[in-house]
Design an enzyme around this catalytic site. Structure first.
Site, mmCIF file in Angstrom:
data_model
loop_
_atom_site.group_PDB
_atom_site.id
_atom_site.type_symbol
_atom_site.label_atom_id
_atom_site.label_comp_id
_atom_site.label_asym_id
_atom_site.label_seq_id
_atom_site.Cartn_x
_atom_site.Cartn_y
_atom_site.Cartn_z
ATOM 1 N N LEU A 1 66.509 43.688 41.809
ATOM 2 C CA LEU A 1 65.433 44.019 40.988
ATOM 3 C C LEU A 1 65.491 45.515 40.612
ATOM 4 O O LEU A 1 66.084 46.133 41.477
ATOM 5 C CB LEU A 1 64.135 43.781 41.583
ATOM 6 C CG LEU A 1 63.560 42.216 41.919
ATOM 7 C CD1 LEU A 1 62.123 42.268 42.629
ATOM 8 C CD2 LEU A 1 63.434 41.532 40.517
ATOM 9 N N ASP A 2 65.436 45.978 39.408
ATOM 10 C CA ASP A 2 65.227 47.214 39.097
ATOM 11 C C ASP A 2 64.477 48.116 39.891
ATOM 12 O O ASP A 2 63.426 47.694 40.554
ATOM 13 C CB ASP A 2 64.867 47.613 37.889
ATOM 14 C CG ASP A 2 65.610 46.816 36.648
ATOM 15 O OD1 ASP A 2 66.907 46.442 37.098
ATOM 16 O OD2 ASP A 2 64.971 46.289 35.634
ATOM 17 N N ASN A 3 64.691 49.410 40.191
ATOM 18 C CA ASN A 3 64.045 50.411 41.014
ATOM 19 C C ASN A 3 62.695 50.211 40.446
ATOM 20 O O ASN A 3 61.532 50.200 41.217
ATOM 21 C CB ASN A 3 64.562 51.691 40.527
ATOM 22 C CG ASN A 3 64.015 52.828 41.415
ATOM 23 O OD1 ASN A 3 63.567 52.336 42.651
ATOM 24 N ND2 ASN A 3 63.872 54.045 41.217
#
Ligand code: URA
Length: 239
Positions: free
Chosen positions: A103-105
């Site tokens: 998952l993106d930051n």
């Protein structure tokens, strides 16, 4: 019996075969105390194989965790620059675990974490088309015609997307809430899909992975999977 190091690391639950390659290339793997090279084979029965100086157990206990990842935290196991990662949220976990995908930051929500390499590989394999559902808060005009484009598939710079399930949940001022279900896992895919229809994602949360939801798990919290959930996931992953 000699086997490729990537396979040995995957079987020990260290990382998927592909994810094991950079670990070997980084010189973190030793065989009988000597730094191993990518492509090398070893015999886990007779040789001591270690990662970061820790010998790998051939039968490390498998752990399966469902985490509600907050934003501002990387979904990698470790970060060279010392930034906060999802493992910092799991201080009691001693095993060498890895997130199942990324998952993106700046994305929050459901992230599975395990040291079961076979399960991880299966869940990430395109063949099994494991569904992931996201709720996006977006700005820009969200019209039915644009959502229909997302449903059919959009052309992104790395190729067309597969058809998606898309549902407008509602509006709050200038922001629309849209639920998107995809089975692909390309880099920043949901953000790029919205960008392709001229919308900007202000917040993104994964609310479902296969049949698993965030129910009862608040942001930053986690729980172990139940035996029943694990059995179901294993079936989904073709195991
Ligand atoms: N799609 C994105 O754009 N970001 C994520 O983190 C996951 C899916």
């Amino acid at each position: 019996m000699e086997e490729r190091l990537q396979k040995i690391l995957a079987q020990a639950g260290i990382a998927s075969r592909r994810a094991a390659e950079p670990i070997i290339e980084a010189g973190r793997v030793t065989v009988d105390g000597r730094v191993a090279k990518l492509g090398e084979k070893a015999d886990p029965e007779t040789q001591v194989i270690a990662v970061d100086g820790r010998p790998i157990g051939r039968a490390e206990r498998h752990v399966y965790i469902l985490l509600n990842k907050p934003t501002g935290c990387l979904s990698t196991a470790r970060d060279d620059r010392g930034r906060r990662t999802v493992l910092d949220l799991l201080p009691e976990v001693q095993e060498r675990v890895y997130p199942v995908g990324r998952l993106d930051n700046d994305t929050e929500g459901l992230l599975l974490i395990t040291n079961d390499g076979a399960l991880m590989n299966g869940l990430l394999h395109p063949r099994y088309e494991v569904e992931k559902t996201y709720v996006a808060e977006v700005t820009g005009a969200v019209t039915e015609a644009k959502l229909a484009e997302m449903r059919r598939g959009l052309l992104l710079d790395d190729g067309p997307t597969a058809p998606a399930k898309v549902r407008l949940l509602g509006h709050q001022g200038k922001t629309a809430q849209v639920e998107v279900t995809i089975h692909e896992g390309r880099n920043r895919q949901v953000r790029r899909m919205f960008s392709a229809i001229g919308c900007d994602v202000r917040a993104l949360r994964r609310v479902r992975f296969a049949f698993l939801t965030l129910r009862g798990v608040r942001t930053g919290e986690h729980r172990a999977l139940t035996g029943e959930e694990l059995a179901k996931l294993r079936r989904i992953a073709g195991l």
